[in-house]
Design an enzyme around this catalytic site. Structure first.
Site, PDB file in Angstrom:
ATOM      1  CD1 TRP A 130      -2.538   1.765   0.470  1.00  0.00           C
ATOM      2  CD2 TRP A 130      -2.057   1.830   2.654  1.00  0.00           C
ATOM      3  NE1 TRP A 130      -3.254   2.790   1.027  1.00  0.00           N
ATOM      4  CE2 TRP A 130      -2.971   2.852   2.369  1.00  0.00           C
ATOM      5  CE3 TRP A 130      -1.609   1.676   3.962  1.00  0.00           C
ATOM      6  CZ2 TRP A 130      -3.451   3.726   3.337  1.00  0.00           C
ATOM      7  CZ3 TRP A 130      -2.079   2.535   4.932  1.00  0.00           C
ATOM      8  CH2 TRP A 130      -2.992   3.550   4.618  1.00  0.00           C
ATOM      9  CG  ASP A 211      -2.038  -2.784   7.543  1.00  0.00           C
ATOM     10  OD1 ASP A 211      -3.071  -2.681   8.233  1.00  0.00           O
ATOM     11  OD2 ASP A 211      -1.731  -1.968   6.650  1.00  0.00           O
ATOM     12  CB  ALA A 213      -6.688  -2.493   6.492  1.00  0.00           C
ATOM     13  CE  LYS A 246     -10.273   0.621   3.203  1.00  0.00           C
ATOM     14  NZ  LYS A 246      -9.136   1.284   3.632  1.00  0.00           N
TER      15      LYS A 246
HETATM   16  C1  LMR Z   1      -6.758   2.541  -0.236  1.00  0.00           C
HETATM   17  O1  LMR Z   1      -5.760   1.835  -0.316  1.00  0.00           O
HETATM   18  O2  LMR Z   1      -7.307   3.048  -1.221  1.00  0.00           O
HETATM   19  C2  LMR Z   1      -7.364   2.807   1.118  1.00  0.00           C
HETATM   20  O3  LMR Z   1      -6.646   2.149   2.096  1.00  0.00           O
HETATM   21  C3  LMR Z   1      -7.599   4.232   1.395  1.00  0.00           C
HETATM   22  C4  LMR Z   1      -6.342   5.042   1.568  1.00  0.00           C
HETATM   23  O4  LMR Z   1      -6.296   5.794   2.535  1.00  0.00           O
HETATM   24  O5  LMR Z   1      -5.417   4.963   0.755  1.00  0.00           O
END
Ligand code: LMR
Length: 398
Positions: A130, A211, A213, A246
């Site tokens: 991410w 993590d 999420a 989420k």
């Molecule tokens: C994403 O990856 O789109 C989400 O986790 C929202 C973000 O804050 O980036």
């Protein structure tokens, strides 16, 4: 002094939200930021959240501060949700929990704790990971490196390469793992691979930072936490950043929690004192409202069952969207393989197209995704899939 500041490019994910909002074309599709949407294109407030919110507001008698560690009922509920209701891990005195402003806040708290423990710690993140992991973790001053993770040829985990890389890490290195629904690839470890990773971490004295999420949006609430529970059962230390954005749909309320497993009860107690001091220095105290809602839901059997049913419905819808979009893309682009979308889990998958094709999709077809071709499958609608598949086929020139 401020006149010397450089103007920065927009955040790769949040910048897309603004571009999408500014687009007035009725056919536009937002597959950028990871938020769940229903068939109407809305990100609904879950019914269990609405009910809990009313109860919280009615009962609330004060707006005085919570505490740097947050709401104790919320923290206890998050321990059980993440680590299991049987209590073996969740009630362990080796675990401490701190409420955080979202999963992001939990990640940063964890990174700051690691830095306090050893400023020379290196955190290894998956390649890719991410985008926001990088500023969140390295902002604490820790060094960040990458380990191989995704195999574009199979759409799965490049497991051998990953294991080879982890095998070579110095003891006490930290390995960031995604509990489930890997962001951005959707490629998750199998239970057997989790076991192999666990054995390797143990043998090489590496510390997992997990993590979580998307608990409940991959295979289910328990299955999505199985890997991290395995690690926490076998290993002396672990950090877990949990987000409620989420799976409770509480994005803007910023609800998260950091769980820390220490080698002993004394280590966990010391970590808690460090974390409350770190929180105090960063933002003082977490926001109350979202965490109070989660505590209300998880503390009531009826609300919990209602929430779980809604969450199961969201997961089922994502699976249906995955099946439908994989089939539509296979029909529209017969010479390209999109079957990985069906095998992957959670909100995200890569389309596996170039940044140039992504640009064409955005500029000519009003379809928004990040430049690496990550799509938020949960942002699709059944009715928009034919348009989306045709747009991809045209942009690919077939
Ligand atoms: C994403 O990856 O789109 C989400 O986790 C929202 C973000 O804050 O980036």
């Amino acid at each position: 002094m401020l006149e010397h500041l450089d103007r920065l490019a927009p955040d790769p994910i949040l910048g897309l939200m603004a571009a999408y909002r500014a687009d007035s074309d009725a056919r536009k599709i937002d597959l950028g930021v990871g938020v769940y949407r229903d068939e109407q294109g809305e990100t609904p407030i879950m019914q269990a959240v609405r009910t809990a919110e009313r109860a919280v507001l009615e009962r609330q008698t004060t707006k005085t501060y919570v505490a740097p560690a947050g709401n104790p009922a919320f923290n206890a509920a998050m321990r059980r949700l993440a680590l299991g209701a049987d209590g073996a891990l969740s009630e362990s005195p080796r675990v401490c929990a701190v409420q955080a402003p979202g999963g992001c806040g939990a990640l940063r708290l964890g990174a700051e704790l690691l830095r306090a423990a050893d400023p020379h710690t290196t955190v290894y993140v998956s390649s890719p990971t991410w985008a926001n992991h990088v500023p969140l973790l390295s902002g604490s001053g820790l060094k960040l490196e990458r380990y191989p993770y995704y195999d574009p040829a199979t759409g799965g985990v490049a497991f051998e390469a990953m294991m080879r890389a982890l095998e070579g890490l110095a003891p006490r290195s930290v390995v960031l793992l995604h509990a489930s629904c890997h962001n951005p690839t959707g490629a998750d470890l199998t239970p057997t691979q989790w076991q192999q990773v666990c054995d390797l971490l143990q043998r090489r004295a590496l510390v997992p930072f997990i993590d979580m999420a998307y608990q409940g949006l991959g295979e289910g609430l328990e299955a999505d936490a199985a890997g991290l529970r395995l690690l926490c059962t076998a290993l002396p230390e672990a950090l877990i950043a949990v987000s409620c954005s989420k799976n409770f749909g509480l994005y803007r309320e910023r609800v998260g929690c950091l769980l820390v497993l220490g080698e002993s009860a004394a280590a966990a107690e010391a970590a808690l004192t460090q974390l409350t001091r770190i929180a105090r220095g960063l933002y003082s105290m977490p926001p109350d409202h979202g965490a109070a809602i989660v505590a209300e839901i998880l503390g009531s059997e009826t609300l919990r069952a209602a929430w779980r049913a809604e969450l199961d419905g969201m997961r089922a819808r994502i699976m249906q969207l995955r099946a439908a979009v994989a089939a539509a893309l296979a029909a529209a682009c017969p010479s390209k393989d999109f079957s990985h979308i069906l095998r992957q889990r959670g909100m995200f998958s890569y389309l596996g197209i170039s940044a140039e094709v992504v640009r064409v999709l955005r500029e000519q077809h009003h379809v928004y995704m990040t430049d690496d071709s990550r799509v938020n499958v949960a942002g699709l609608r059944m009715q928009s899939i034919p348009y989306f598949a045709a747009a991809v086929a045209q942009a690919l020139g077939r």
